[in-house]
Structure formats: C-alpha cells, structure tokens
Design a protein around this motif. Structure first.
Motif, PDB file in Angstrom:
ATOM      1  N   GLU A 282      54.028  -1.385 -24.074  1.00 15.66           N
ATOM      2  CA  GLU A 282      54.619  -1.673 -22.779  1.00 15.66           C
ATOM      3  C   GLU A 282      54.706  -3.181 -22.587  1.00 15.66           C
ATOM      4  N   GLY A 283      55.841  -3.643 -22.098  1.00 13.66           N
ATOM      5  CA  GLY A 283      56.082  -5.077 -21.960  1.00 13.66           C
ATOM      6  C   GLY A 283      57.043  -5.598 -22.998  1.00 13.66           C
ATOM      7  N   ASP A 284      57.305  -4.791 -24.066  1.00 18.77           N
ATOM      8  CA  ASP A 284      58.316  -5.172 -25.055  1.00 18.77           C
ATOM      9  C   ASP A 284      59.716  -5.058 -24.431  1.00 18.77           C
ATOM     10  N   ALA A 285      60.695  -5.580 -25.147  1.00 30.54           N
ATOM     11  CA  ALA A 285      62.081  -5.388 -24.729  1.00 30.54           C
ATOM     12  C   ALA A 285      62.387  -3.893 -24.707  1.00 30.54           C
ATOM     13  N   GLU A 286      63.326  -3.487 -23.839  1.00 27.57           N
ATOM     14  CA  GLU A 286      63.655  -2.074 -23.688  1.00 27.57           C
ATOM     15  C   GLU A 286      65.132  -1.819 -23.963  1.00 27.57           C
ATOM     16  N   LEU A 287      65.390  -0.690 -24.608  1.00 29.32           N
ATOM     17  CA  LEU A 287      66.756  -0.212 -24.760  1.00 29.32           C
ATOM     18  C   LEU A 287      67.200   0.458 -23.464  1.00 29.32           C
ATOM     19  N   GLU A 288      68.467   0.828 -23.383  1.00 36.12           N
ATOM     20  CA  GLU A 288      68.995   1.408 -22.157  1.00 36.12           C
ATOM     21  C   GLU A 288      68.307   2.708 -21.776  1.00 36.12           C
ATOM     22  N   ASP A 289      67.797   3.453 -22.751  1.00 31.71           N
ATOM     23  CA  ASP A 289      67.139   4.715 -22.439  1.00 31.71           C
ATOM     24  C   ASP A 289      65.640   4.557 -22.228  1.00 31.71           C
ATOM     25  N   GLY A 290      65.157   3.306 -22.138  1.00 31.25           N
ATOM     26  CA  GLY A 290      63.757   3.064 -21.828  1.00 31.25           C
ATOM     27  C   GLY A 290      62.839   2.937 -23.022  1.00 31.25           C
ATOM     28  N   ARG A 291      63.344   3.046 -24.241  1.00 29.34           N
ATOM     29  CA  ARG A 291      62.482   2.896 -25.423  1.00 29.34           C
ATOM     30  C   ARG A 291      62.164   1.423 -25.647  1.00 29.34           C
ATOM     31  N   TRP A 292      60.903   1.139 -25.967  1.00 26.06           N
ATOM     32  CA  TRP A 292      60.521  -0.221 -26.333  1.00 26.06           C
ATOM     33  C   TRP A 292      60.972  -0.505 -27.764  1.00 26.06           C
ATOM     34  N   TYR A 293      61.285  -1.789 -28.037  1.00 28.71           N
ATOM     35  CA  TYR A 293      61.703  -2.125 -29.393  1.00 28.71           C
ATOM     36  C   TYR A 293      61.380  -3.578 -29.713  1.00 28.71           C
ATOM     37  N   ASP A 294      61.277  -3.839 -31.023  1.00 29.74           N
ATOM     38  CA  ASP A 294      61.189  -5.199 -31.558  1.00 29.74           C
ATOM     39  C   ASP A 294      62.464  -5.445 -32.364  1.00 29.74           C
ATOM     40  N   ALA A 295      62.932  -6.695 -32.351  1.00 30.04           N
ATOM     41  CA  ALA A 295      64.175  -7.047 -33.035  1.00 30.04           C
ATOM     42  C   ALA A 295      63.895  -8.012 -34.184  1.00 30.04           C
ATOM     43  N   TYR A 296      64.533  -7.774 -35.325  1.00 32.30           N
ATOM     44  CA  TYR A 296      64.427  -8.627 -36.497  1.00 32.30           C
ATOM     45  C   TYR A 296      65.830  -9.058 -36.906  1.00 32.30           C
ATOM     46  N   VAL A 297      65.940 -10.270 -37.454  1.00 30.75           N
ATOM     47  CA  VAL A 297      67.239 -10.801 -37.858  1.00 30.75           C
ATOM     48  C   VAL A 297      67.263 -10.943 -39.377  1.00 30.75           C
ATOM     49  N   TYR A 298      68.294 -10.371 -39.995  1.00 30.78           N
ATOM     50  CA  TYR A 298      68.500 -10.489 -41.432  1.00 30.78           C
ATOM     51  C   TYR A 298      69.849 -11.161 -41.671  1.00 30.78           C
ATOM     52  N   THR A 299      69.867 -12.197 -42.481  1.00 31.86           N
ATOM     53  CA  THR A 299      71.107 -12.891 -42.826  1.00 31.86           C
ATOM     54  C   THR A 299      71.591 -12.370 -44.177  1.00 31.86           C
ATOM     55  N   GLY A 300      72.772 -11.735 -44.188  1.00 28.64           N
ATOM     56  CA  GLY A 300      73.263 -11.100 -45.407  1.00 28.64           C
ATOM     57  C   GLY A 300      74.701 -11.452 -45.696  1.00 28.64           C
ATOM     58  N   ARG A 301      75.228 -10.850 -46.731  1.00 28.95           N
ATOM     59  CA  ARG A 301      76.602 -11.118 -47.168  1.00 28.95           C
ATOM     60  C   ARG A 301      77.372  -9.814 -47.262  1.00 28.95           C
ATOM     61  N   ALA A 302      78.678  -9.909 -47.180  1.00 29.79           N
ATOM     62  CA  ALA A 302      79.543  -8.733 -47.229  1.00 29.79           C
ATOM     63  C   ALA A 302      79.351  -7.961 -48.531  1.00 29.79           C
ATOM     64  N   GLY A 303      79.218  -6.640 -48.423  1.00 25.47           N
ATOM     65  CA  GLY A 303      79.060  -5.791 -49.597  1.00 25.47           C
ATOM     66  C   GLY A 303      77.628  -5.628 -50.039  1.00 25.47           C
ATOM     67  N   GLU A 304      76.696  -6.383 -49.477  1.00 28.98           N
ATOM     68  CA  GLU A 304      75.288  -6.278 -49.861  1.00 28.98           C
ATOM     69  C   GLU A 304      74.730  -4.939 -49.377  1.00 28.98           C
ATOM     70  N   ARG A 305      73.982  -4.269 -50.264  1.00 23.66           N
ATOM     71  CA  ARG A 305      73.378  -2.987 -49.911  1.00 23.66           C
ATOM     72  C   ARG A 305      71.911  -3.192 -49.583  1.00 23.66           C
ATOM     73  N   LEU A 306      71.497  -2.601 -48.459  1.00 24.94           N
ATOM     74  CA  LEU A 306      70.120  -2.756 -47.993  1.00 24.94           C
ATOM     75  C   LEU A 306      69.480  -1.390 -47.752  1.00 24.94           C
ATOM     76  N   ARG A 307      68.181  -1.361 -47.926  1.00 26.92           N
ATOM     77  CA  ARG A 307      67.367  -0.222 -47.496  1.00 26.92           C
ATOM     78  C   ARG A 307      66.348  -0.754 -46.496  1.00 26.92           C
ATOM     79  N   GLU A 351      75.563  -0.599 -46.336  1.00 25.89           N
ATOM     80  CA  GLU A 351      76.294  -1.680 -47.002  1.00 25.89           C
ATOM     81  C   GLU A 351      76.831  -2.607 -45.921  1.00 25.89           C
ATOM     82  N   LEU A 352      76.465  -3.877 -45.976  1.00 22.74           N
ATOM     83  CA  LEU A 352      76.862  -4.818 -44.930  1.00 22.74           C
ATOM     84  C   LEU A 352      78.366  -5.050 -44.971  1.00 22.74           C
ATOM     85  N   PRO A 353      79.026  -4.973 -43.820  1.00 22.50           N
ATOM     86  CA  PRO A 353      80.491  -5.065 -43.810  1.00 22.50           C
ATOM     87  C   PRO A 353      81.027  -6.485 -43.921  1.00 22.50           C
ATOM     88  N   GLU A 354      80.185  -7.485 -43.664  1.00 18.70           N
ATOM     89  CA  GLU A 354      80.656  -8.874 -43.659  1.00 18.70           C
ATOM     90  C   GLU A 354      79.470  -9.814 -43.786  1.00 18.70           C
TER      91      GLU A 354
END
Length: 381
Positions: A282-307, A351-354
């Motif tokens: 409780e106190g984390d950022a919330e989505l529109e439906d009230g779920r708490w979430y943490d956000a991470y940023v990944y810098t990628g390239r077009a066509g790169e496949r991620l799991r 697969e990252l689109p861009e």
C-alpha cells in the motif's frame, strides 16, 4: 448454489421438451402456477433430463416487473433444483438457478424480480441424475423493502446487522440483503471503505441515488478483503450499500478511512540479464483498477526478443510491457501465468516493435495483492 445461465443453454431445454413423446407438454401448454398456490407433483424416470442433472417438470406463470417473487421447492425423495426461465424468439433463456436456497436439507428456493411483464417458466428438477419422487412447488410474492439510509462519518466505525427484514437487492438475478449508509464527500476525496462480516464475504458498493434507485460509481476498485477504494468525482451526498449476496445474515462492521492521493510511479532501470527484487505494498503507484505496481524501464531495439519473468510466493503475479505515449501506458504484451499455468508466477515473451524505452509493470492479478517478488529480463531460449 445460485448460478446464471446463458440463452444459448436454453436450446437444450427446447430439445428436451420436444424429444420424448411422453414428456411435458410443449411451450404454451405447461401447467400454470399461480401466486400463493402450492402444487404437488412427481418426477419419474420417463421425464426428460437436462444439464447432466436430473429429470424435470415445467410450470408457467405470469409475472410483472417491480415485484419480488419467491419460488420454493421441497422434496423428501431427492435434492431439489429450481430454474427460472423464459422463452424469447424461440430460445429458452435460463435466467437463474438454485439448489440450496431453501437452507439445510434438500429444498431449493429462488428469490427474483423479472425485467419485463410476461410468461415465465419454473423448472422443478432433481439435482442428481437418478433422482425421482414426489415434490411440492410454491410461488409467492414479497414486498421489496425500501432502505432507510443511516448517517455515516469517515473515521467512525458503524456496527450493524443484516437480517431478512432488511432491504433486498433489486438487481435482476441478485439475492441478498443490504443496509444503506449516507455520507457527505468532497470532490477528489479518496476513501477506502471496508466491511468485515466474520467468515462471510460481504459486498460493498459506493454510489448515488437517482430516482430512488442506487447507482454505483464507475471508479470503485474492489480488493480481496471486502474493501473498496474510490475517488469521489464531486462534492455532495454519496451512499454506501453494505450487504451480502445469498441468504447471508449476521453482524458486521463498516469502516471508512481517507487516503492520500495515489503515488506517482517511480521507474527503475533494468538491463538484459538483470534480476530485480521488490515489494508490492500500500502506498505504491496504482493502476486504474486499484492494483499496486512497480515500474521498470528497459531500453531496447526493434526486433529484439525478450523474456520477462515475475515470480512471487505472496501474490498472483501479473506482468505487462508497453510504451508511455503522452503520459499514458500503452500495453504491448501482458501475462498472468508461467508456461505450466501452475503457481503464482508470470512470464511473457515479446518482440520489441521499435527502438526506445519500454516500461515493464510488475503488479498482481487482482487488487490487494502485496508482498515480495523477483523480476528478471532475459533472452528467450
């Protein structure tokens, strides 16, 4: 148990009625059940069966909207099962069913309102496939009680009790009792309202009264603990409908506390091959439906496949990846299960689109999920 059926299922009823020559008469010739009348009948091995349950008899009655009807079936020979239905355009719509609303024992009971005046059907059935024997069926009406709102103040608990003399849900297909509370709210006020009722799971709704009818607000977020979170859209009078579905009665406590505005999301960089640990709380950022979430940023390239794997033993994990477009998260892919579909973990491949920065949201499948988790980004095998 009370369930709703779809219109498509009614095709089976039509077939069952038409198939045996010795079965019940066709639609329009069923025995009539009148208000306040008890009828005696019996289910025999020659009667038609339906839904992998037992054999049945059909009765018709005339109903009007705005009235509460109660159908009761009793049998000492088999476990009773009741269905409310109607025929529309040649399709039989199974609207409501019950096999234990009559309390302990083998009885069944349906409490219902109808959406429009017309002819409706009651299917008197055996729950078990082999059930045969005598039964009694009765149809009554009951007064729909209008609730008297009670004053309620944020920060002051209210203790009440649901009983069979309380107001009943007016919604089609709903059965249960509720109390109504009135509070004054401010524009933008954010509230968490919780109803505790022992071992029972209550229903809490926040809304307004329009034309004497309760109208729920659209932005109410339900959690798993009998609580809802809501941000009031404007100053004025609001109502809390505190109740329970089914034939549930008993004491309860209703509380409401004011909460601070939802936190702005903070993003944490993550790279290919990295593992991150975090905690939803409780106190984390919330989505529109009230779920708490943490956000991470990944810098990628077009066509790169991620799991992306999100693992937790504390909550049912849900992971999503997308882009921020004009300040709004636009999802590219999401998932709430790992490959085997077992446990609480989640995994997705994309697969990252861009080229660019992508946001990964680590959250729970439903509101209220909290606890520790592990997030990893890797190259799919």
């Amino acid at each position: 148990m009370r369930t709703l059926r779809t219109a498509a299922a009614g095709v089976l009823l039509a077939c069952a009625m038409a198939a045996p020559a010795h079965a019940q008469p066709r639609t329009g010739a069923f025995p009539t059940l009148r208000i306040g009348q008890s009828v005696s009948g019996s289910i025999a091995a020659a009667d038609p069966a339906l839904y992998e349950r037992g054999r049945f008899k059909v009765y018709q009655f005339q109903a009007s909207p705005g009235r509460r009807y109660i159908a009761t079936m009793e049998s000492g020979d088999f476990d009773a099962y009741l269905t409310l239905a109607r025929t529309v355009g040649g399709i039989t719509d199974h609207m409501l069913t019950d096999d234990d609303g009559g309390g302990e024992g083998t009885g069944a009971r349906l409490r219902f309102t109808v959406p429009a005046a017309g002819t409706y059907l009651i299917l008197a059935q055996s729950l078990g496939e082999e059930g045969v024997g005598a039964f009694t069926l009765r149809l009554d009406t009951a007064t729909i009680r209008q609730p008297t709102p009670q004053a309620f103040t944020v920060g002051t608990p209210a203790r009440g009790e649901l009983s069979d003399t309380d107001a009943e849900y007016e919604d089609q297909g709903a059965e249960g009792f509720y109390d109504l509370y009135r509070l004054q709210g401010r524009a933008g006020q954010r509230l968490r309202i919780r109803m505790a009722m022992g071992e029972f799971y209550p229903s809490v709704e926040v809304g307004t009264m329009q034309g004497g009818q309760f109208q729920s607000l659209d932005n109410v977020r339900a959690a798993n603990d009998g609580a809802v979170t809501v941000t009031l859209p404007e100053a004025g009078e609001y109502f809390i409908r505190a109740g329970a579905y089914g034939s549930v009665t008993g004491e309860y406590t209703l509380t409401a506390e004011e909460r601070a505005p939802a936190a702005a999301p903070r993003t944490t960089p993550i790279r290919l091959g990295e593992n991150a640990t975090g905690e939803l709380e409780e106190g984390d950022a919330e989505l529109e439906d009230g779920r708490w979430y943490d956000a991470y940023v990944y810098t990628g390239r077009a066509g790169e496949r991620l799991r992306v794997d999100l693992r937790s033993e504390a909550f049912d994990a849900f992971v999503a990846i997308g882009r921020m477009v004009d300040g709004t998260f636009t999802e590219i892919a999401s998932n709430d299960d790992a490959e085997d579909g077992e446990g609480l973990d989640s995994a997705l491949e994309v697969e990252l689109p861009e080229d660019g920065r992508f946001v990964i949201q680590a959250t729970s499948f439903s509101p209220g999920g909290e606890g520790a988790y592990q997030l990893s980004v890797s190259t799919p095998p």
